[in-house]
Scaffold this active site. Structure first.
Site, PDB file in Angstrom:
ATOM      1  N   GLY A 239       0.753  -1.237   0.000  1.00  0.00           N
ATOM      2  CA  GLY A 239       0.000   0.000   0.000  1.00  0.00           C
ATOM      3  C   GLY A 239       0.786   1.291   0.000  1.00  0.00           C
ATOM      4  CD  GLU A 275       0.887  -9.706   1.181  1.00  0.00           C
ATOM      5  OE1 GLU A 275      -0.116  -8.969   1.105  1.00  0.00           O
ATOM      6  OE2 GLU A 275       0.859 -10.825   1.709  1.00  0.00           O
ATOM      7  N   PRO A 276       4.434  -5.198  -1.294  1.00  0.00           N
ATOM      8  CG  PRO A 276       6.663  -4.537  -1.607  1.00  0.00           C
ATOM      9  CD  PRO A 276       5.805  -5.497  -0.824  1.00  0.00           C
ATOM     10  NE  ARG A 314      -3.438   3.854 -11.313  1.00  0.00           N
ATOM     11  CZ  ARG A 314      -3.184   5.080 -10.908  1.00  0.00           C
ATOM     12  NH1 ARG A 314      -2.695   5.992 -11.750  1.00  0.00           N
ATOM     13  NH2 ARG A 314      -3.425   5.440  -9.669  1.00  0.00           N
ATOM     14  CE1 TYR A 318      -9.493   2.438  -8.836  1.00  0.00           C
ATOM     15  CE2 TYR A 318      -7.723   2.285 -10.444  1.00  0.00           C
ATOM     16  CZ  TYR A 318      -8.614   1.688  -9.589  1.00  0.00           C
ATOM     17  OH  TYR A 318      -8.619   0.313  -9.477  1.00  0.00           O
ATOM     18  CB  CYS A 346     -16.869   5.985 -29.410  1.00  0.00           C
ATOM     19  SG  CYS A 346     -16.216   6.087 -31.086  1.00  0.00           S
ATOM     20  CD  GLU A 347     -17.218   4.558 -22.798  1.00  0.00           C
ATOM     21  OE1 GLU A 347     -17.094   5.085 -21.680  1.00  0.00           O
ATOM     22  OE2 GLU A 347     -17.454   3.354 -22.963  1.00  0.00           O
TER      23      GLU A 347
END
EC number: 4.1.1.20
Length: 421
Positions: A239, A275-276, A314, A318, A346-347
């Protein structure tokens, strides 16, 4: 730090010009730096020096076989969250005793494959999952090593979609119920409790949330040992964030993170797992794309590039920021232009940045999205029937395509036509 730097007016990946790779493989493409991957792994490993530990790379960040082999050669373990990731880790030569299986929805088939092929531990997320692992282990005549993931109800102060340690999130067992759950686990013959697991979210930019969670884990360790459990391993998840915006203050360094872990959890005398994923792979990769058109709008200019949201999702998913730089270094003192940088899908959501300052650009120019090594290629798709883009690994003055771009024919031929058609 990464190894994507300007040299003689051109952007390089280590000792290879980005323009040379673009000429060879076409655009868009992902490019990774071996030196950066290795450096970032070593930073974590060295940060925990003096403590029994294992750095398990979170494969969900970037799972190409070449990346896994690069890290495995340094002694990395792997954190997997699916049967497919487990198979990838094994194929990359990672032994089962260095693979940790996380995730809330492990199926019996996945559990069986891991028990048969070898596993360091399952990080158990719920009581039904615990029962399933026990049943599969008994069927196979094995004993499954487990930790229980506890939810410490700590606000990670990160994006809501990547926060995992609050009571409202789907992950783990409420820490208030942990002692009862551990007591039940100890009664199941197919399980061996070895430790505690916690993970509160991704892209954390402060140490305080980690420390709050780890203090709760330290207290729980003492309680569980008093209850008679042999707690020998603490899995602290990953994290730690990366600086997506170079102009902003940097998140804590791995050495600072490691020092905090030693201070808070060192007295417990446990083996430490971390756990990177993002911090190892994120700044080790860029996405390179070519400008197709410069379009004049009513009140803005659009830079239309050949990369799209299906290649790097991303920003659309996000609202994520990626620094965007030209492959040809801007002339010092040149006044930048401002563009909305968009892809051809097309968005309207296919927008990478709005009003972004960038050197004046024209059709045919190459630009690079920095910090795209994590959650880039692994989250890409073939939306709009756009082929998955190549991945390239650089090592010094060499580069190799580690995932090629499929042809339209290959994409189409994966479909099956029913006999009635």
């Amino acid at each position: 730090m990464d190894h994507f730097l300007y040299r003689d007016g051109a952007l390089y990946a280590e000792d290879v010009p980005i323009s040379e790779i673009a000429a060879a493989v076409g655009t868009p493409f992902y490019c990774y730096s071996t030196a950066t991957l290795e450096r970032h792994f070593r930073l974590f490993d060295e940060a925990l020096e003096g403590v029994d530990h294992l750095v398990c790379y979170a494969m969900k960040a970037a799972s190409n076989q070449a990346i896994l082999k690069t890290l495995a050669a340094l002694g990395a373990g792997m954190d997997v969250v699916s049967g497919g990731e487990y198979a990838r880790a094994i194929a990359a030569g990672v032994p089962g005793e260095r693979i940790v299986f996380s995730g809330v929805g492990k199926t019996r088939e996945e559990i069986s494959a891991a028990l048969t092929g070898g596993i360091r531990q399952f990080n158990v997320e719920s009581e039904p999952e615990m029962e399933a692992i026990n049943a599969v282990a008994l069927e196979l005549g094995k004993v499954a090593p487990i930790t229980v993931r506890v939810n410490p109800d700590v606000d990670a102060k990160t994006h809501a979609k990547i926060a995992t340690g609050k009571s409202e999130n789907k992950f783990g067992i409420p820490i208030s119920r942990a002692r009862d759950v551990y007591a039940h686990a100890a009664s199941l013959k197919g399980l061996k409790v070895i430790g505690i697991d916690v993970h509160i979210g991704s892209q954390l930019t402060e140490l305080e949330p980690f420390e709050l969670a780890y203090n709760k884990v330290a207290e729980l360790t003492e309680q569980l040992r008093a209850d008679g459990h042999e707690i020998t391993r603490l899995d602290l998840g990953g994290g730690l964030g990366i600086p997506y915006e170079r102009s902003n203050s940097a998140p804590p360094l791995p050495v600072e993170y490691g020092a905090m872990i030693k201070r808070v959890l060192g007295p417990q005398g446990c083996e430490i797992e971390i756990e990177p994923g993002r911090l190892i792979a994120g700044n080790a990769g860029i996405m390179v794309t070519e400008v197709i058109y410069v379009k004049e709008g009513e009140d803005r200019e659009f830079l239309i590039v050949d990369g799209a949201m299906n290649d790097l999702i991303r920003p659309a998913m996000y609202e994520a920021h990626h620094d965007i730089v030209p492959v040809v270094e801007p002339v010092p003192g040149e006044e930048p232009a401002r563009y909305d940088i968009v892809g051809p899908v097309c968005e309207s959501g296919d927008t990478f940045a709005k009003g972004r300052a960038l050197a004046t650009s024209k059709a045919g120019d190459l630009i690079a999205f920095r910090s795209a090594g994590a959650y880039g290629a692994v989250m890409s798709s073939e939306y709009n029937s756009r082929p998955l883009i190549p991945e390239v690994l650089v090592n010094g003055d060499q580069f190799a395509v580690i995932r090629r771009r499929p042809s339209y024919e290959e994409m189409i031929n994966r479909d099956s036509i029913p006999t009635w058609l």
